[in-house]
Design an enzyme around this catalytic site. Structure first.
Site, PDB file in Angstrom:
ATOM      1  NE  ARG A 254      -0.596   0.391  -8.033  1.00 37.32           N
ATOM      2  CZ  ARG A 254       0.734   0.374  -8.065  1.00 37.32           C
ATOM      3  NH1 ARG A 254       1.360  -0.758  -8.265  1.00 37.32           N
ATOM      4  NH2 ARG A 254       1.425   1.476  -7.872  1.00 37.32           N
TER       5      ARG A 254
ATOM      6  CG  ASP B 221       1.576  -8.384  -2.291  1.00 36.34           C
ATOM      7  OD1 ASP B 221       2.365  -8.820  -1.424  1.00 36.34           O
ATOM      8  OD2 ASP B 221       1.962  -7.950  -3.395  1.00 36.34           O
TER       9      ASP B 221
ATOM     10  CD  GLU C  16       1.973  -0.510  -1.813  1.00 39.83           C
ATOM     11  OE1 GLU C  16       2.316  -0.286  -2.978  1.00 39.83           O
ATOM     12  OE2 GLU C  16       1.421  -1.562  -1.470  1.00 39.83           O
TER      13      GLU C  16
END
Length: 331
Positions: free
Chosen positions: A236, A260, A265
């Site tokens: 996360r 990632d 985000e």
């Protein structure tokens, strides 16, 4: 039994329709997000499912679901930090998730990030773009079998990543409050986070986001990392203080990062946007760096994982409606 599936993506449609056919249950597709404006679309349905990183924290959503007789939001995700669990509890709404959909999908992506950064692929491509195909010292690489890989969080995904790295010949160490009973022969546990950071050539995060894990990696402990280490986060975004990570990359203390997930985000994940929207965020910086791989929450994105996310989330609803049992409940 009728189920409404919110925010269904093109790549999920076949899985939704196959599940509905195989279970002889009506599942209607709604392409929009679950919001206070769209929640009334759930009227007349027995259950709802959604997959979104946009927050579901408006009290009206939970109140109206209760009024409409819907007692569960089944998320097609592992993480549930986009929901307000206290509000859900207040209105008797169960939040369920998909805790295991394909550990291999995430673990393989961790290895992919690691190998690209370890072998300096970005730097090699940048040099070649200028016509430079020379073997130079600045892009000589370590082999993974000569590295120590540190796994923070050794649950299903972290342990799968550990097995993959172990199979490639790396020494794997781990840190977790809860030790995996299958760890012997795959990884060695260290006593604390600082030890793992200081001994690892590669550090990979595999934890849920909670009050206790928020900014688990911060400006104080990131300094324990080895000079030239690689940092990977497919967990996360808010597990890491992004500014602290950027400072260590800028100083050269950390060699590279595979990210990632990011705290910000929701600005860009699963969207096509104007890059100007990102100007006040760290994303623009991260996208342009040779020492960073930024992939926008794609680690989970395999055919197997998507099918499992859809089918398990719908199974959660079916079980709850038929038996009253809450499977994979988070509150």
């Amino acid at each position: 039994m009728k189920i409404l599936a919110y925010h269904v993506q093109e790549y999920e449609e076949d899985a939704v329709r196959n599940w509905a056919k195989n279970n002889d249950i009506c599942v209607d597709i709604e392409y929009g997000l679950l919001t206070a404006d769209s929640v009334d679309k759930a009227k007349g349905y027995d259950g709802v499912t959604t997959q979104q990183v946009i927050e579901v924290k408006d009290e009206d959503i939970y109140r109206k679901l209760k009024e409409n007789g819907v007692k569960q939001i089944s998320s097609r995700t592992a993480g549930v930090d986009m929901f307000d669990l206290d509000l859900a509890k207040k209105y008797g709404i169960s939040i369920t998730n998909v805790p295991q959909y394909s550990p291999n999908a995430i673990a393989e992506f961790v290895v992919t990030h690691t190998m690209m950064l370890l072998r300096n692929i970005n730097q090699i491509k940048a040099a070649q773009a200028t016509g430079n195909f020379k073997w130079e010292k600045k892009v000589i690489a370590k082999e993974i079998r000569n590295c120590v890989v540190g796994i923070i969080g050794t649950g299903r995904i972290g342990f799968t990543a550990a097995k993959l790295f172990n199979g490639l010949g790396a020494k794997v160490i781990g840190y977790d409050v809860y030790k995996n009973p299958e760890a012997e022969g795959v990884l060695e546990y260290v006593p604390d986070l600082e030890t793992l950071l200081s001994e690892s050539d590669v550090v990979s995060l595999h934890l849920p986001l909670t009050k206790d894990t928020y900014h688990l990696i911060d400006k104080d402990n990131i300094k324990f990392m080895k000079d030239g280490a690689i940092f990977i986060n497919t967990g996360r975004g808010a597990l890491v203080d992004t500014e602290a990570l950027l400072a260590e990359l800028d100083s050269g203390h950390i060699k590279a990062a595979g990210l990632d997930v990011l705290e910000c985000e929701t600005l860009y994940v699963n969207q096509e946007i104007d890059k100007e929207k990102l100007e006040d965020s760290p994303v623009t910086n991260l996208m342009t760096r040779d020492d960073v791989n930024l992939t926008g929450h794609f680690a989970f994105f395999t055919e197997t994982a998507v099918d499992n996310l859809v089918s398990t989330s719908l199974d959660n609803i079916k079980t709850h409606i038929e038996t009253g049992e809450v499977v994979n409940g988070m509150n």
